[in-house]
Design an enzyme around this catalytic site. Sequence first.
Site, PDB file in Angstrom:
ATOM      1  N   CYS A  69       0.865  -3.559   7.675  1.00 23.06           N
ATOM      2  CA  CYS A  69      -0.228  -3.202   8.576  1.00 23.06           C
ATOM      3  C   CYS A  69       0.425  -2.748   9.878  1.00 23.06           C
ATOM      4  O   CYS A  69       1.576  -2.320   9.876  1.00 23.06           O
ATOM      5  CB  CYS A  69      -1.176  -4.388   8.779  1.00 23.06           C
ATOM      6  SG  CYS A  69      -0.367  -5.835   9.502  1.00 23.06           S
ATOM      7  N   MET A  70      -0.271  -2.836  10.987  1.00 16.90           N
ATOM      8  CA  MET A  70       0.291  -2.323  12.232  1.00 16.90           C
ATOM      9  C   MET A  70       1.495  -3.136  12.707  1.00 16.90           C
ATOM     10  O   MET A  70       2.433  -2.593  13.285  1.00 16.90           O
ATOM     11  CB  MET A  70      -0.784  -2.327  13.330  1.00 16.90           C
ATOM     12  CG  MET A  70      -1.947  -1.391  13.046  1.00 16.90           C
ATOM     13  SD  MET A  70      -1.437   0.320  12.778  1.00 16.90           S
ATOM     14  CE  MET A  70      -0.653   0.683  14.330  1.00 16.90           C
TER      15      MET A  70
END
Length: 484
Positions: free
Chosen positions: A28-29
């Site tokens: 994810c980020m």
Amino acid sequence: MAKITTSMIQEILTAIGGKSNVIKCGNCMTRLRLTLHDDNLADRDTIKRIAGVMGLVESDDQFQIVLGPGKAQTAAEMMNEMMEGEEDNSASTTAESRDLKDVASEHKQKLKKKQTSAAQRFLSKFATIFTPLIPGFIAAGLLLGFATLLDQIYIIGNESPNANLVDLILYMKVFSKGLFSFLSILIGYNAQQAFGGSGVNGAILASLFVLGYNPDATSGIYSGMTDFFGHGIDPRGNIIGVLIAAIIGAGVEKKVRQYMPDNLDMILTSVVTLLIMGAVTFVVIMPIGGVLFQGMSWLFMNLNGNPIGSAILAGLFLISVMFGIHQGFVPVYFALMDAQGFNSLFPILAMAGAGQVGAALALYAKANKDALLRTQVKGSIIPGFLGIGEPLIYGVTLPRVKPFITACVGGAAGGFFIGLVSYMGLPVGLNTVFGPSGIVALPLMTSNAGIFAGMLVFAAGLVISYVAGFLATWFFGTKNVDLS
């Protein structure tokens, strides 16, 4: 803050139990998200001590290593490359039982290890793009097929059809319309993600092909633009253009991320990527995609429309499956759907699987009653009839070579028939982009003469492939072949 390096990724891999313990690697980020075979093999304390690791989170079936913004995606890319680029030397277990599943898996994996060329790796990514969409293709196609059947049986020619039945038919058809109206966006998302970019950027680029650029158009969503700085916009190319834009977009995004400071990555990387790729898409990709799309449609419509071309396509399809490049046909399916309203290539290629069934039945008939081969065929023949051919390919015909060749001959015979019928003026095709390739595909077949004609031609092609595959194998595919 520590940079993501090869040695760091190697430390993480060692600490989580090695490459063989990793099922899936994503991000994810801020986190490297890992799905592991066995969480107990991971040394949590060692992971936390690795320079650059900011924390560890375990949620559901995911093992999440916190690396910070701008680093997680780089780490995931490097780890996936490392796992793909090197052989895993972990000990492998060998089972004494030699059932169909074991044999098929063994031969399939041997072939997969040989598929290392850049072209094969590129085409293999198409599976990542399209495989998640296949259940939707099949569901929408089946609903459309059953709706068309009801329409032709109960509605057409009926001056006072049942209102509830009309509503039901319209309801069953709406899913197919919804799928194909916005399918490009789904493909753009998957494509950019498959090639190492952010899926949402691919979806946004794909939406440029869906929007309208004519304010007077009576359908579609008007984009608010009629040109790009004086350059005319013609969103042709559809799926071909979307794939090109998403693949190039992934490369641009990765390059931008290399030069973007970590603390600005989340804000500016996508902004810069979209500004660059939007211009490239309008000016370059849309025109090129349109030409490629039209050329591909013309080529395969002419191949599909004659018996020789159809026989060649059906006869060679199993070989493309063997080398893992058959996903390269999927963009052609879209081109044909756009040009003809149905996928006329799919039923031709489906004959290849039917040839496998015929070949397997011949091997079963030739084998001794107590032969292991008979057990293997029994375990794979029903899936074969239903269009699932891998157990037959990797477990029965391919290891014996000759039956694989005669199965291809059987598929070519069915392809010849489908092409001959098309040449005589009745092309048939799938009512959706992708679907099952066996008898389950019957309700999804259609033609210019209606669904019943399409179903009849497809069924006849299957029977011809079954018989041709059986006879070719019976007479030419069993000599000096292991039938035990």
